[in-house]
Design an enzyme around this catalytic site. Sequence first.
Site, PDB file in Angstrom:
ATOM      1  N   GLY A 187      -1.340 -30.846 -10.715  1.00 35.74           N
ATOM      2  CA  GLY A 187      -2.597 -30.147 -10.485  1.00 35.74           C
ATOM      3  C   GLY A 187      -2.879 -29.198 -11.642  1.00 35.74           C
ATOM      4  CB  THR A 188      -0.579 -27.169 -13.715  1.00 32.52           C
ATOM      5  OG1 THR A 188      -0.052 -26.398 -12.631  1.00 32.52           O
ATOM      6  CG2 THR A 188      -0.650 -26.330 -14.979  1.00 32.52           C
TER       7      THR A 188
ATOM      8  CD  GLN B  26      -2.307 -24.743  -1.687  1.00 29.33           C
ATOM      9  OE1 GLN B  26      -2.129 -25.187  -0.546  1.00 29.33           O
ATOM     10  NE2 GLN B  26      -1.300 -24.493  -2.505  1.00 29.33           N
TER      11      GLN B  26
ATOM     12  CB  SER C  65      -1.600 -31.148  -6.785  1.00 29.48           C
ATOM     13  OG  SER C  65      -0.206 -31.203  -6.991  1.00 29.48           O
ATOM     14  CB  ALA C  66       0.911 -36.152  -5.464  1.00 28.16           C
ATOM     15  CG  HIS C  67       3.626 -30.761  -5.235  1.00 30.50           C
ATOM     16  ND1 HIS C  67       4.155 -29.566  -4.826  1.00 30.50           N
ATOM     17  CD2 HIS C  67       2.822 -30.474  -6.289  1.00 30.50           C
ATOM     18  CE1 HIS C  67       3.707 -28.595  -5.612  1.00 30.50           C
ATOM     19  NE2 HIS C  67       2.884 -29.126  -6.509  1.00 30.50           N
TER      20      HIS C  67
ATOM     21  CB  THR D 209       3.644 -44.697 -20.139  1.00 29.96           C
ATOM     22  OG1 THR D 209       3.650 -45.260 -21.449  1.00 29.96           O
ATOM     23  CG2 THR D 209       3.920 -45.779 -19.104  1.00 29.96           C
TER      24      THR D 209
ATOM     25  CB  CYS E 133       2.987 -21.960  -7.483  1.00 31.28           C
ATOM     26  SG  CYS E 133       2.007 -22.302  -6.073  1.00 31.28           S
TER      27      CYS E 133
HETATM   28  N1  PLP Z   1      -4.088 -25.051  -7.815  1.00 40.14           N
HETATM   29  C1  PLP Z   1      -3.682 -24.445  -6.679  1.00 40.14           C
HETATM   30  C2  PLP Z   1      -4.695 -23.771  -5.818  1.00 40.14           C
HETATM   31  C3  PLP Z   1      -2.337 -24.454  -6.328  1.00 40.14           C
HETATM   32  O1  PLP Z   1      -1.961 -23.844  -5.201  1.00 40.14           O
HETATM   33  C4  PLP Z   1      -1.405 -25.090  -7.166  1.00 40.14           C
HETATM   34  C5  PLP Z   1       0.035 -25.084  -6.853  1.00 40.14           C
HETATM   35  O2  PLP Z   1       0.506 -24.312  -6.091  1.00 40.14           O
HETATM   36  C6  PLP Z   1      -1.878 -25.728  -8.337  1.00 40.14           C
HETATM   37  C7  PLP Z   1      -3.228 -25.671  -8.618  1.00 40.14           C
HETATM   38  C8  PLP Z   1      -0.958 -26.406  -9.287  1.00 40.14           C
HETATM   39  O3  PLP Z   1      -0.580 -27.684  -8.843  1.00 40.14           O
HETATM   40  P1  PLP Z   1       0.762 -28.323  -9.407  1.00 40.14           P
HETATM   41  O4  PLP Z   1       1.893 -27.657  -8.697  1.00 40.14           O
HETATM   42  O5  PLP Z   1       0.644 -29.782  -9.088  1.00 40.14           O
HETATM   43  O6  PLP Z   1       0.796 -28.073 -10.870  1.00 40.14           O
END
Ligand code: PLP
Length: 376
Positions: A72-73, A168, A188-190, A226, A313
Amino acid sequence: MMSTVSYLDHNATTPVLPAVVEAMVDALRSTGNPSSVHRSGRNARRLVEAARDQLAAAVNAEAGNVIFTASGTEANNLALRGLDRAPIIVSAIEHDSVLKAGDAPLLAPVDRNGVVELAALRELVETHRPALVSVMLANNETGVLQPIVDVAKIAHDAGALVHCDAVQALGKAPVDFKALGVDMLSLSAHKIGGPQGVGALMVRDGIDVKSLLRGGGQEKRRRAGTENVAGIVGFGIAAGQAKDHLLVSGKLADLRDAAQSRLKALAPGARIFGDAVTRLPNTLCIEMPGVAAETQVMALDLAGVAVSAGSACSSGKVATSPVLRAMQVEEAVASCAIRISFGRGNSMADVDRLVQAWGALLARHGSRLVRPETAA
Ligand code: PLP
């Protein structure tokens, strides 16, 4: 039987779903680079494209809108850095991966409930044209939902483009790429029962995002490298189940609301953040008056309850939450706030264990706020 840990930190990450593990193991067992033209490569490509369809369907988008990323980042960075558009205007409560992605972003303030101030946002986008605006759908610490449809309209009226971090929200609130009216959306998958290390940026047709990484032409030249085939497969399966997760949101809200009222009964002076507005059903951000968040996290951990101090996080660091600061919460109060986030596997037994451990800690700290007669 009650599990040994009551995991109440689903906004940090979620248990990987059994169907996801199975599909990922199958994918890992098969060899193939999706860019190869032979049969093995075509098989890997098929897996990636099936996952793309599943993800697009989960958020009412088209497969062509999806760019797979490594988190997600990365999706947030791609949205904010891949367009070469300035200035960038973000809400003051964004995740660090948005706050820190753009150079010197302008901050749109939030009110005391943690909702972005639309009048202030309008002024910013009208003064700084043509901007790129980024506002999240649901906040990771408080769970507070943002008025994204209004944000998109205000931004578009001023010629700005709009990105929304929906990391989220997926699986906990409806996420509809088209209905939200945004130009880009991060996932984000996790956070939805998929694996860590896979994300996606949904991009509206006609928006030209440039790859941040230099190398191959994967993902239609928008993300070199990849593809993480197994991870993407897992993301697709998890996304396919996201709608089912929404069906249990009532149960999550019951657990959250029970926890909230029972903790509040133990410490009637405890502040709860974001409870006056619409929040994710699973999230509770609450203060234990006079007890530092780190102390609470450690004491609860010893009692077998996993929660986090603000947004944990990254790197286990504990600093006063910028989200609560943006909501004008006093430092002394914000430093005593923890985040409790429920998920599908939780039950009332987890709430019991939380309340018991939290109450014991409160009593140990000799708070005058303890009222045993009201303790559940
Ligand atoms: N955006 C939000 C609102 C999040 O809560 C998080 C992770 O906690 C992220 C982005 C980042 O996602 P990732 O952990 O996949 O990098």
